[in-house]
Design a protein around this motif. Structure first.
Motif, mmCIF file in Angstrom:
data_model
loop_
_atom_site.group_PDB
_atom_site.id
_atom_site.type_symbol
_atom_site.label_atom_id
_atom_site.label_comp_id
_atom_site.label_asym_id
_atom_site.label_seq_id
_atom_site.Cartn_x
_atom_site.Cartn_y
_atom_site.Cartn_z
ATOM 1 N N ALA A 214 0.822 -1.217 0.000
ATOM 2 C CA ALA A 214 0.000 0.000 0.000
ATOM 3 C C ALA A 214 0.852 1.261 0.000
ATOM 4 C CB ALA A 214 -0.940 -0.017 1.208
ATOM 5 N N ARG A 215 1.936 1.262 0.775
ATOM 6 C CA ARG A 215 2.770 2.468 0.836
ATOM 7 C C ARG A 215 3.451 2.728 -0.501
ATOM 8 N NH1 ARG A 215 5.770 2.107 6.780
ATOM 9 N NH2 ARG A 215 3.855 2.229 8.048
ATOM 10 N N THR A 216 3.913 1.670 -1.137
ATOM 11 C CA THR A 216 4.544 1.826 -2.450
ATOM 12 C C THR A 216 3.531 2.313 -3.475
ATOM 13 O OG1 THR A 216 6.084 0.043 -1.925
ATOM 14 C CG2 THR A 216 5.856 0.645 -4.245
ATOM 15 N N VAL A 217 2.329 1.729 -3.419
ATOM 16 C CA VAL A 217 1.262 2.152 -4.338
ATOM 17 C C VAL A 217 0.981 3.641 -4.169
ATOM 18 C CG1 VAL A 217 -1.202 1.923 -4.855
ATOM 19 C CG2 VAL A 217 0.196 -0.119 -4.517
ATOM 20 N N ASP A 218 0.912 4.083 -2.921
ATOM 21 C CA ASP A 218 0.626 5.491 -2.655
ATOM 22 C C ASP A 218 1.794 6.381 -3.076
ATOM 23 O OD1 ASP A 218 -1.036 7.610 -1.395
ATOM 24 O OD2 ASP A 218 0.658 7.723 -0.008
ATOM 25 N N ALA A 219 3.012 5.941 -2.764
ATOM 26 C CA ALA A 219 4.183 6.766 -3.065
ATOM 27 C C ALA A 219 4.389 6.942 -4.563
ATOM 28 C CB ALA A 219 5.422 6.142 -2.427
ATOM 29 N N LEU A 220 4.129 5.904 -5.341
ATOM 30 C CA LEU A 220 4.362 5.954 -6.780
ATOM 31 C C LEU A 220 3.123 6.314 -7.581
ATOM 32 C CD1 LEU A 220 6.667 2.812 -7.207
ATOM 33 C CD2 LEU A 220 7.326 5.207 -6.869
ATOM 34 N N GLY A 221 2.027 6.609 -6.898
ATOM 35 C CA GLY A 221 0.811 6.992 -7.598
ATOM 36 C C GLY A 221 0.226 5.884 -8.449
ATOM 37 N N LEU A 222 0.253 4.652 -7.911
ATOM 38 C CA LEU A 222 -0.209 3.489 -8.674
ATOM 39 C C LEU A 222 -1.649 3.097 -8.359
ATOM 40 C CD1 LEU A 222 2.978 1.237 -8.289
ATOM 41 C CD2 LEU A 222 2.387 2.730 -10.201
ATOM 42 N N ALA A 223 -2.353 3.947 -7.622
ATOM 43 C CA ALA A 223 -3.699 3.570 -7.171
ATOM 44 C C ALA A 223 -4.615 3.260 -8.343
ATOM 45 C CB ALA A 223 -4.289 4.688 -6.319
ATOM 46 N N GLU A 224 -4.581 4.085 -9.375
ATOM 47 C CA GLU A 224 -5.474 3.863 -10.515
ATOM 48 C C GLU A 224 -5.149 2.549 -11.221
ATOM 49 O OE1 GLU A 224 -6.831 6.103 -14.656
ATOM 50 O OE2 GLU A 224 -5.692 7.198 -13.125
ATOM 51 N N ARG A 225 -3.859 2.273 -11.371
ATOM 52 C CA ARG A 225 -3.466 1.022 -12.020
ATOM 53 C C ARG A 225 -3.897 -0.187 -11.194
ATOM 54 N NH1 ARG A 225 2.787 0.263 -13.411
ATOM 55 N NH2 ARG A 225 2.305 2.198 -14.551
ATOM 56 N N ARG A 226 -3.732 -0.095 -9.868
ATOM 57 C CA ARG A 226 -4.135 -1.208 -9.019
ATOM 58 C C ARG A 226 -5.652 -1.378 -9.032
ATOM 59 N NH1 ARG A 226 -0.501 -4.584 -8.863
ATOM 60 N NH2 ARG A 226 -1.771 -5.634 -7.303
ATOM 61 N N MET A 227 -6.391 -0.264 -9.137
ATOM 62 C CA MET A 227 -7.854 -0.353 -9.226
ATOM 63 C C MET A 227 -8.267 -1.059 -10.523
ATOM 64 S SD MET A 227 -9.570 0.783 -6.641
ATOM 65 C CE MET A 227 -11.161 1.162 -7.360
ATOM 66 N N ARG A 228 -7.567 -0.745 -11.611
ATOM 67 C CA ARG A 228 -7.875 -1.425 -12.876
ATOM 68 C C ARG A 228 -7.585 -2.910 -12.765
ATOM 69 N NH1 ARG A 228 -5.352 3.082 -15.365
ATOM 70 N NH2 ARG A 228 -3.474 1.830 -15.749
ATOM 71 N N ARG A 229 -6.492 -3.248 -12.114
ATOM 72 C CA ARG A 229 -6.171 -4.663 -11.920
ATOM 73 C C ARG A 229 -7.265 -5.343 -11.098
ATOM 74 N NH1 ARG A 229 -1.948 -8.392 -10.103
ATOM 75 N NH2 ARG A 229 -3.166 -10.242 -9.555
ATOM 76 N N CYS A 230 -7.707 -4.674 -10.041
ATOM 77 C CA CYS A 230 -8.764 -5.230 -9.197
ATOM 78 C C CYS A 230 -10.058 -5.403 -9.989
ATOM 79 C CB CYS A 230 -8.993 -4.328 -7.994
ATOM 80 S SG CYS A 230 -10.227 -4.949 -6.832
ATOM 81 N N ASP A 231 -10.417 -4.388 -10.792
ATOM 82 C CA ASP A 231 -11.634 -4.481 -11.607
ATOM 83 C C ASP A 231 -11.544 -5.629 -12.603
ATOM 84 O OD1 ASP A 231 -12.732 -2.357 -10.282
ATOM 85 O OD2 ASP A 231 -12.181 -0.869 -11.805
ATOM 86 N N ASP A 232 -10.373 -5.786 -13.234
ATOM 87 C CA ASP A 232 -10.186 -6.877 -14.204
ATOM 88 C C ASP A 232 -10.304 -8.232 -13.520
ATOM 89 O OD1 ASP A 232 -9.813 -5.032 -16.197
ATOM 90 O OD2 ASP A 232 -7.618 -5.129 -16.162
ATOM 91 N N ASP A 233 -9.742 -8.353 -12.316
ATOM 92 C CA ASP A 233 -9.815 -9.631 -11.596
ATOM 93 C C ASP A 233 -11.251 -9.951 -11.193
ATOM 94 O OD1 ASP A 233 -7.108 -10.002 -11.813
ATOM 95 O OD2 ASP A 233 -6.635 -9.193 -9.834
ATOM 96 N N ILE A 234 -11.965 -8.941 -10.730
ATOM 97 C CA ILE A 234 -13.366 -9.153 -10.351
ATOM 98 C C ILE A 234 -14.193 -9.540 -11.572
ATOM 99 C CG2 ILE A 234 -15.453 -8.000 -9.505
ATOM 100 C CD1 ILE A 234 -13.656 -6.397 -7.617
ATOM 101 N N ALA A 235 -13.923 -8.868 -12.710
ATOM 102 C CA ALA A 235 -14.641 -9.211 -13.942
ATOM 103 C C ALA A 235 -14.342 -10.636 -14.374
ATOM 104 C CB ALA A 235 -14.266 -8.226 -15.050
ATOM 105 N N GLY A 236 -13.093 -11.056 -14.233
ATOM 106 C CA GLY A 236 -12.742 -12.431 -14.582
ATOM 107 C C GLY A 236 -13.431 -13.437 -13.680
ATOM 108 N N SER A 237 -13.492 -13.122 -12.358
ATOM 109 C CA SER A 237 -14.190 -14.002 -11.419
ATOM 110 C C SER A 237 -15.686 -14.053 -11.729
ATOM 111 C CB SER A 237 -13.959 -13.511 -9.988
ATOM 112 O OG SER A 237 -14.614 -14.346 -9.049
ATOM 113 N N TYR A 238 -16.243 -12.905 -12.102
ATOM 114 C CA TYR A 238 -17.669 -12.843 -12.453
ATOM 115 C C TYR A 238 -17.972 -13.716 -13.668
ATOM 116 C CZ TYR A 238 -21.928 -10.936 -14.561
ATOM 117 O OH TYR A 238 -23.156 -10.807 -15.155
#
Length: 592
Positions: A214-238
């Motif tokens: 989480a700290r690395t995600v916040d420091a490097l501004g990766l939140a949007e990319r991680r959200m896209r990854r999460c959305d893609d994973d949820i879509a795949g599970s769906y």
């Protein structure tokens, strides 16, 4: 490093393992089967008695009281038999489940560490949690219910045939329909549930990775990319779960229709047979009740059969952990001596992308070697190879002298850890007392445990304090001290410390390293460090750049050479002076 899902066992492996589990307990299995069979037989008497009662009423000679008492007796007997049958099945199920869990833990502990890391935490976590829970439900409930249903169906069909072959024929009208839909379903369900579990593992892995970093995600501004990854994973599970849901929406409606059709056909056709004198009223009545009685076990069978597919997929994933090939081939050779050497070593996490290139490095027994270099140069990878965690793609890493040298990958893990141990900056505190966390290295007395804690400047709770999950919280620095104390007790002759004191503040790290140096005197130490005072105190320094050892010598020799190490030292020395690092002035004097 790319993520690789751990293997999944084949259908043949799953069937063979399930068969072996059952055959391990033949007496318990036969006892449960016998009780369920007796319960099923007791339940078949009532329809026959009711059929005879109906015909007796028609003739006017029915003995209602006797029949009622007989029916009551068989109902009570069936209830008692069912109770003990379920108890026997539950005992057998729990024994099998315990063995499955123990075997799975054994397989996980035997996994090569390198493969666990490449698989990521999500896949292994989903197997140890969701798959184990699913399999528990299958073993405790689905398997016994299916077994009971099959026995009930078999005995009921037998009773139906004995009642009269003609009146038994109408119920067969539904067999082609059920056979067809079950074949269609079973061909797709296993693979569908496996894809569902893989999708769940990917989603778990992504979430765990995001939370852990989480700290690395916040420091490097990766939140949007991680959200896209999460959305893609949820879509795949769906998508995966929607596929299995579609299978169920076909199976269950067809099954519900199949329950009504045989009863109606038996009543209609049986009535025609009775009118034409081809069947008695008792036969038609009993046959109708038997067909009606079939609905329950068939419904249970189809319902739990879906759960069984989930259990089969979970078992395939749990067994698949054992399909990971070993990363070493232990032989009978034992090393002669304690010299650790790497010769012509190459290593790649991905094919065609070596991160180490023709590394040659020989450690002198008892010396302290510091490995330094820029981030990403390959220092930690070299440390893992020297500790035997990974095997080289090319070349060898051996322990021993001359002809008595043995490759680390040829040593069993227990022997390997007696020669070389790796300690990193990531440490786990197990739930239990401080003593419990120490004695896992080897059985020791309280005096030895306290001496090991003193050796690492332990400033935490006492030996009897409960730590880990639910216990007293330890700081990252204390967790690191605890891991180092375990290392002191394990007493290997060679230690690889991969920034093992990085979580301590510079002054505490300096003091701890000097204390450890005294405790570990005479042992070979490879210290991978970003604080160059470690290199200053070492007997020799290896500089790693771009996967190669570019410089090797003492601190003074490398400073005089005015190469990469001298530049690193100059840069670090200036920075540390500005920040008041404890290694300046008198603290920079060697401590060998």
């Amino acid at each position: 490093m790319s993520t690789e899902i751990l293997p999944v066992a084949t259908s043949a492996q799953v069937r063979a393992h399930a068969r072996r589990l059952l055959l391990r307990h033949p007496r318990a299995l036969l006892g449960a089967l016998a009780l369920h069979a007796l319960a099923a037989v007791a339940g078949l008497v009532t329809p026959r008695l009711l059929g005879d009662l109906v015909e007796g009423v028609e003739r006017g000679d029915a003995d209602i009281d006797t029949v009622a008492l007989a029916i009551a007796g068989f109902v009570v007997a069936q209830g008692v038999l069912v109770r003990y049958a379920y108890y026997a099945s539950a005992r057998l199920g729990e024994r099998i489940l315990a063995e499955l869990r123990e075997e799975f833990v054994g397989r996980v502990l035997a996994l090569p560490l390198s493969r666990v890391e490449r698989a990521g935490t999500g896949d292994l976590l989903s197997r140890t949690s969701r798959d184990v829970d699913t399999l528990s439900n299958t073993v405790r409930h689905a398997a016994p219910e299916i077994l009971i249903s099959l026995l009930s169906i078999a005995f009921t069909l037998g009773a139906l045939a004995l009642t009269g072959p003609l009146v038994a024929l109408p119920c067969l009208v539904v067999v082609p329909l059920l056979w067809g839909v079950m074949r269609w379903y079973l061909r797709r369900a296993g693979a569908g549930y496996e894809r569902e579990m893989v999708a769940w593992a990917n989603m778990t892995d992504g979430l765990a990775e995001t939370v852990h970093g989480a700290r690395t995600v916040d420091a490097l501004g990766l939140a949007e990319r991680r959200m896209r990854r999460c959305d893609d994973d949820i879509a795949g599970s769906y998508r995966a779960e929607r596929y299995t849901l579609r299978l169920r929406t076909v199976l269950f409606p067809v099954a519900e229709f199949s329950f009504v059709l045989p009863v109606a056909a038996t009543v209609f056709v049986g009535g025609l047979f009775h009118i034409h004198g081809m069947a008695s009223l008792a036969q038609v009545t009993a046959a109708t009740l038997y067909v009606q009685q079939l609905i329950g076990p068939v419904d249970v069978l189809l319902t739990w059969l879906d759960e069984l597919q989930l259990g089969r997929a979970s078992l395939a994933r749990l067994l698949g952990v054992g399909n990971v090939p070993p990363d070493r081939s232990p032989g009978g050779a034992r090393p002669d001596g304690e010299r650790l050497a790497a010769r012509g070593v190459r290593y790649a996490y991905r094919g065609g992308h070596d991160v180490l290139h023709d590394v040659d490095l020989t450690l002198r027994p008892g010396e302290r070697l510091a490995v330094v270099g820029p981030s990403g140069a390959g220092k930690s990878t070299l440390g893992r190879l020297l500790a035997g965690v990974d095997g080289p793609r090319a070349g060898t890493v051996t322990v021993g002298e001359g002809a008595g040298a043995v490759p680390l990958v040829d040593l069993p893990l227990d022997d390997l850890r007696g020669h070389v141990a790796l300690v990193t900056q990531d440490h786990h505190v197990f739930r239990g007392t401080v003593r419990d966390n120490l004695v896992m290295a080897r059985p020791v007395t309280d005096a030895e445990a306290e001496a090991a804690l003193r050796a690492v400047d332990w400033d935490g709770p006492g030996l009897d304090a409960l730590v880990g999950s639910g216990g007293e919280a330890l700081s990252p620095a204390q967790a690191q001290q605890l891991a180092l104390a375990r290392l002191v007790l394990a007493d290997p002759h060679t230690l690889v410390l991969d920034e093992a004191t990085s979580l301590l503040d510079p002054r505490a790290a300096r003091r701890l390293e000097r204390t450890l140096a005294a405790v570990l005197d005479g042992r070979t130490v490879v210290a991978i460090a970003h604080r160059l005072h470690t290199a200053h105190d070492a007997d020799r320094v290896a500089v790693v750049e771009n996967g190669r050892v570019t410089e090797l010598g003492t601190h003074d020799e490398l400073i005089a050479a005015d190469g990469s190490y001298a530049a690193l030292w100059s840069s670090w020395h200036g920075d540390s002076s500005r920040h008041g690092d404890s290694s300046r002035h008198g603290d920079r004097e060697p401590s060998r």
